[in-house]
Motif scaffolding. Sequence first.
Motif, PDB file in Angstrom:
ATOM      1  N   THR A 233       5.801   8.742   3.931  1.00 33.69           N
ATOM      2  CA  THR A 233       6.218   7.518   3.000  1.00 33.69           C
ATOM      3  C   THR A 233       6.781   6.513   3.827  1.00 33.69           C
ATOM      4  O   THR A 233       7.345   6.604   4.720  1.00 33.69           O
ATOM      5  CB  THR A 233       7.393   8.195   2.371  1.00 33.69           C
ATOM      6  N   THR A 234       6.033   5.282   3.850  1.00 40.65           N
ATOM      7  CA  THR A 234       6.089   4.143   4.575  1.00 40.65           C
ATOM      8  C   THR A 234       5.997   3.016   3.683  1.00 40.65           C
ATOM      9  O   THR A 234       5.624   2.978   2.579  1.00 40.65           O
ATOM     10  CB  THR A 234       5.221   4.116   5.754  1.00 40.65           C
ATOM     11  N   TYR A 235       6.446   1.873   4.491  1.00 40.53           N
ATOM     12  CA  TYR A 235       6.321   0.510   3.745  1.00 40.53           C
ATOM     13  C   TYR A 235       5.154  -0.273   4.382  1.00 40.53           C
ATOM     14  O   TYR A 235       5.079  -0.346   5.465  1.00 40.53           O
ATOM     15  CB  TYR A 235       7.669  -0.152   4.101  1.00 40.53           C
ATOM     16  N   PHE A 236       4.453  -1.008   3.386  1.00 42.80           N
ATOM     17  CA  PHE A 236       3.391  -1.768   4.108  1.00 42.80           C
ATOM     18  C   PHE A 236       2.920  -2.968   2.904  1.00 42.80           C
ATOM     19  O   PHE A 236       2.658  -2.792   1.787  1.00 42.80           O
ATOM     20  CB  PHE A 236       2.211  -1.105   4.168  1.00 42.80           C
ATOM     21  N   LEU A 237       3.254  -4.229   3.356  1.00 41.22           N
ATOM     22  CA  LEU A 237       2.780  -5.360   2.538  1.00 41.22           C
ATOM     23  C   LEU A 237       3.489  -5.343   1.319  1.00 41.22           C
ATOM     24  O   LEU A 237       2.784  -5.536  -0.036  1.00 41.22           O
ATOM     25  CB  LEU A 237       1.219  -5.679   2.350  1.00 41.22           C
ATOM     26  N   GLY A 238       4.785  -4.841   1.061  1.00 38.92           N
ATOM     27  CA  GLY A 238       5.457  -4.950  -0.119  1.00 38.92           C
ATOM     28  C   GLY A 238       5.576  -3.732  -1.023  1.00 38.92           C
ATOM     29  O   GLY A 238       6.148  -3.821  -2.011  1.00 38.92           O
ATOM     30  N   GLU A 239       4.764  -2.625  -0.579  1.00 37.83           N
ATOM     31  CA  GLU A 239       4.682  -1.510  -1.295  1.00 37.83           C
ATOM     32  C   GLU A 239       5.239  -0.319  -0.367  1.00 37.83           C
ATOM     33  O   GLU A 239       5.217  -0.464   0.781  1.00 37.83           O
ATOM     34  CB  GLU A 239       3.256  -1.341  -1.731  1.00 37.83           C
ATOM     35  N   ALA A 384       1.776 -13.302  11.795  1.00 35.78           N
ATOM     36  CA  ALA A 384       2.828 -12.508  11.040  1.00 35.78           C
ATOM     37  C   ALA A 384       4.099 -13.392  10.952  1.00 35.78           C
ATOM     38  O   ALA A 384       5.293 -12.927  10.477  1.00 35.78           O
ATOM     39  CB  ALA A 384       3.095 -11.320  11.517  1.00 35.78           C
ATOM     40  N   GLY A 385       4.210 -14.659  11.642  1.00 33.15           N
ATOM     41  CA  GLY A 385       5.240 -15.347  11.973  1.00 33.15           C
ATOM     42  C   GLY A 385       6.371 -14.970  12.896  1.00 33.15           C
ATOM     43  O   GLY A 385       7.334 -15.229  13.006  1.00 33.15           O
ATOM     44  N   GLY A 386       5.611 -14.216  13.822  1.00 32.46           N
ATOM     45  CA  GLY A 386       6.503 -13.627  15.165  1.00 32.46           C
ATOM     46  C   GLY A 386       7.089 -12.458  14.479  1.00 32.46           C
ATOM     47  O   GLY A 386       7.234 -12.164  13.562  1.00 32.46           O
ATOM     48  N   LYS A 392       8.587  -8.054   7.208  1.00 33.10           N
ATOM     49  CA  LYS A 392       8.103  -8.261   5.883  1.00 33.10           C
ATOM     50  C   LYS A 392       6.844  -7.704   5.691  1.00 33.10           C
ATOM     51  O   LYS A 392       6.364  -7.579   4.558  1.00 33.10           O
ATOM     52  CB  LYS A 392       8.070  -9.836   5.968  1.00 33.10           C
ATOM     53  N   TYR A 393       6.178  -7.139   6.612  1.00 32.08           N
ATOM     54  CA  TYR A 393       4.534  -6.619   6.410  1.00 32.08           C
ATOM     55  C   TYR A 393       4.344  -5.080   6.625  1.00 32.08           C
ATOM     56  O   TYR A 393       4.056  -4.410   5.829  1.00 32.08           O
ATOM     57  CB  TYR A 393       3.799  -7.341   7.619  1.00 32.08           C
ATOM     58  N   MET A 394       5.518  -4.506   7.656  1.00 31.32           N
ATOM     59  CA  MET A 394       5.360  -3.237   7.880  1.00 31.32           C
ATOM     60  C   MET A 394       6.459  -2.823   8.735  1.00 31.32           C
ATOM     61  O   MET A 394       7.240  -3.599   9.176  1.00 31.32           O
ATOM     62  CB  MET A 394       4.148  -2.684   8.341  1.00 31.32           C
TER      63      MET A 394
END
Length: 408
Positions: A233-239, A384-386, A392-394
């Motif tokens: 289970t992990t986070y990626f692009l808001g999911e 990615a904005g640094g 916010k992405y992963m």
Amino acid sequence: WKNDVNGQWTFGTHFLYEIGNNPEKIAFASRLAVMLIFVLLGALVYRWAFEKYGRWPALLALFLTVFSPNILAHSRYVTTDVGAAFAFLFALYFFVKFADKPSKKHLLYAGLAFGLAQLIKFSLILLVPLYVFVFLVFCIVKHRRFNIGRSLGSLAVMFVIGYALVWPVYRFHVLNYPPERQKNDIEYILNSHPFRPGVKTVLWLTEKPLFRPYAQYFTGLLMVFQRAGGGNTTYFLGEVSSTAWKSYFPITYLLKETIPALILILTALTTLLYSMVVRRERLKITIKSFVLNNTAEFVWTSFIILYWATSIAGNLNIGVRHVLPTFPFIYLLTAGALKKWASKNGLVSMRPVRVSIIAVLMLWLAVETAGSYPYFLAYFNEFAGGPANGYKYMADSNLDWGQDLKRL
């Protein structure tokens, strides 16, 4: 840990923190070993590039390797990713040596390098299908000049030498391990493994004293496949999901690799495509001639495709580190293509403007990486904005592993 099949976690905490040991000294000494592997990785990148392309492309490949924030991040923690990168490079270096100039000496070295690779990380099992694929391609393109029987025998000998090296190391794992206990532990650990023939084979090996080390080795291998298939289970692009995203590794790579490196890689790729497609008739470049005359590049490209395809098809998305072993090969191919791009008159003289562009991009890379010190693990590029916006992405090993817990 003797009575609990998963008791290594409790035992590890006890060993580090509860019996008077100094955990900082232990961590530092352990990290030095990984740093040594990183130094060996850089040395081998330089050597192979130098043998193929000469001095300045070798320096470029080395520069891309040692200034990669992702490689630097994982070269200072006690993990297996940089070790895997070195092991793939080391094994394939001697494999290509044997493929180019078959001899008993090169066969021995290739077999030993293959065995060492299997001992460093279980993902190195991918060398087996890669070697078989290269063998089949050689069968097709070399045709009459290729002795299939002899080459197949050499490949078998290579595997035998490699796994002969695995045996004494895993012999220590089972030296005082009761056979009945080993079998019961394996049954418990692999109880839900979907590949039952493999599990039954491993259990059968535990009953044969000579093969018990291999039972332990293949148990680990099956555990890795089970882990990769089970997901995380992990986070990626808001999911948040335990199911892998097919776009995970391409997007993660584009956000975690430095922009100057991406520009150099894109330039190299464009140069290669131009040479192979636009100028193919004039230069008479075909797949057959490419394989015959560029064994190393063919093997590097095949490995990158195989590894990325396996990673994308898998169900484990916890960090760009899972494709880290392909980075040195990408940099080697980039250095070779940029030599062509920056050269003229049959590669004798250089184009000053193009050389200057490469130099500026390398300077940019050095400044970018130095600016991210010491937080290499959390590095994200400007797309990615640094680093401040990477979360916010992963997450997971792309961002933090708790390595700064004491400082926090």
